[in-house]
Design a protein around this motif. Structure first.
Motif, short mmCIF file in Angstrom:
data_model
loop_
_atom_site.label_atom_id
_atom_site.label_comp_id
_atom_site.label_asym_id
_atom_site.label_seq_id
_atom_site.Cartn_x
_atom_site.Cartn_y
_atom_site.Cartn_z
N LEU A 88 0.85 -1.31 -0.22
CA LEU A 88 -0.07 -0.14 0.00
C LEU A 88 0.81 1.18 0.07
O LEU A 88 0.61 2.24 -0.72
N ALA A 89 1.97 1.20 0.59
CA ALA A 89 2.95 2.38 0.55
C ALA A 89 3.44 2.71 -0.90
O ALA A 89 3.36 3.83 -1.31
N ASN B 148 0.60 4.15 -3.01
CA ASN B 148 0.20 5.29 -2.58
C ASN B 148 1.28 6.32 -3.35
O ASN B 148 1.10 7.19 -3.85
N ASP C 174 -7.23 3.34 -3.03
CA ASP C 174 -6.50 2.85 -1.77
C ASP C 174 -7.35 1.83 -0.86
O ASP C 174 -7.05 0.85 -0.38
N TRP D 230 -6.87 -2.01 0.15
CA TRP D 230 -7.01 -2.40 1.46
C TRP D 230 -7.94 -3.58 1.89
O TRP D 230 -7.71 -4.57 2.55
N THR E 231 -4.95 4.79 3.91
CA THR E 231 -3.60 4.68 4.10
C THR E 231 -3.07 5.83 4.80
O THR E 231 -2.46 6.10 5.80
N GLN F 118 -2.35 7.19 8.78
CA GLN F 118 -1.04 7.78 9.15
C GLN F 118 -1.44 9.12 10.06
O GLN F 118 -0.99 9.40 11.04
#
Ligand code: MG
Length: 367
Positions: A84-85, A88, A106, A110, A273, A277
């Protein structure tokens, strides 16, 4: 596992109450929502949803979601949706800004991460805190006595948190706040959300006039500096929403002690995501949150439930069950409100299954 196709459906979500009105005479009667699907080469499909609150709430609009998906999707074919990082990072490199466009992709990734690991998204996002998630009800802007009657009705359904849509005529807004607070219990929470609708002097008049009322003030004015000026002249608990659309703004607001609660919306920040954060940072900094999205149906509500349920209870101010505001159900097994609370699914991923017959024809299809 690779992304082989990204598609989207357009769904209309009419409101149970017929219309939803907030500051400055803005209103919506049918929400235009985009259901995003991400299909992998293993056959797994994850789903997300993006539903702006009309074209005049945040810098986002429904057709912009679809247009943005057509722009960004070709850059993601062949990527591993579970990373996912990296995903993104790729989205931000391919399209500058436009966080709401990226939110549905996103969210769908997930869902895939959960489906592929057999775990609910809330477990992957940090773990399930507590039994359930407390909900608030947004009260559309009407005459004071009508808003009080709506609050009484929703209170009878189990809600104990209410967000009044103010940001109109300040004198009428003062009446709205008094009328509603007067019929609530001391343990109930009331938020007056002006949605940027007051000028600074109007906001100052309102907070003075309700000085002895137990009410939170949310996003009184358009700009951050106006809100900060009001914040510094009132002792009401203070919520920022529209102005906090990035980590930079969150840190600025924390540094200025500009809020007690912040409203984190999944599509405002660009997906689960990035919201995670910000959420984790808020927990570390001791800031409570309203965890939600701009609007949506069953899939958005499922994502909110996972985000909220994976947040320590003392930092969860409220969340919303948007699927109970609209007349159309777009997915099976979405969270259902029970006595003012909802829970995140214990099934893998978001735990929902889209109703294909409701989704209608595809409006985006990139492979
Ligand atoms: Mg708000």
């Amino acid at each position: 596992m690779r992304i082989k196709r990204i598609f989207a459906h357009r769904v209309e979500l009419p409101l149970v109450e017929g219309t939803y009105k907030w500051s400055g005479g803005k209103s919506v009667s049918v929400f235009d929502s985009t259901i995003v699907g991400v299909e992998t080469d293993t056959g797994l499909i994850g789903y997300g949803e993006v539903c702006p609150l009309g074209p005049f709430y945040l810098p986002a609009y429904a057709e912009g979601v679809r247009s943005g998906l057509r722009e960004i999707a070709p850059h993601l074919i062949g990527y591993d949706p579970r990373e996912l990082a990296k995903l993104n990072h790729r989205m931000d490199a391919a399209l500058k800004g436009h966080p709401y466009v990226k939110s549905g992709i996103d969210m769908a990734c997930w869902d895939i991460l959960g489906l592929s690991t057999g775990l609910p998204v809330c477990v992957l996002m940090g773990g399930r805190f507590g039994e359930n998630v407390r909900l608030y009800r947004a009260i559309s802007q009407e005459a004071p006595e009508q808003m009080a009657a709506k609050v009484a009705g929703y209170r009878a359904q189990g809600y104990t948190r209410f967000q009044l849509k103010v940001g109109g005529d300040p004198d009428l807004d003062i009446e709205r706040i008094h009328a509603v607070r007067g019929m609530l219990l001391a343990s109930d929470r009331l938020v007056a959300d002006a949605n940027t609708g007051w000028t600074q002097h109007e906001a100052m008049r309102v907070v003075r006039a309700v000085r002895d009322v137990d009410v939170y003030i949310e996003q009184p004015c358009l700009t951050y500096s106006e809100c900060l000026a009001v914040r510094r002249n009132t002792d009401h608990p203070f919520v920022l929403d529209e102005n906090v659309d990035s980590l930079e703004m969150l840190l600025q607001a924390k540094s200025d002690l500009a809020m007690d609660v912040v409203n984190l919306k999944i599509s405002k920040l660009g997906g689960l995501t990035k919201t995670k954060q910000a959420r984790d940072l808020c927990v570390s900094m001791g800031i409570a949150m309203t965890l939600e999205d701009s609007w949506g149906g069953d899939i958005t509500t499922a994502a909110i439930a996972h985000l909220a349920h994976s947040t320590p209870e003392e930092y969860r101010f409220t969340s919303t069950d948007f699927n109970s505001y609209v007349t159309v159900s777009t997915a099976q097994n979405a969270p259902q409100r029970i006595n003012g609370f909802m829970t995140a699914s214990t099934e893998a991923g978001l735990g929902i299954t889209p109703r294909q017959e409701i989704l209608g024809p595809m409006v985006v299809d990139v492979s």
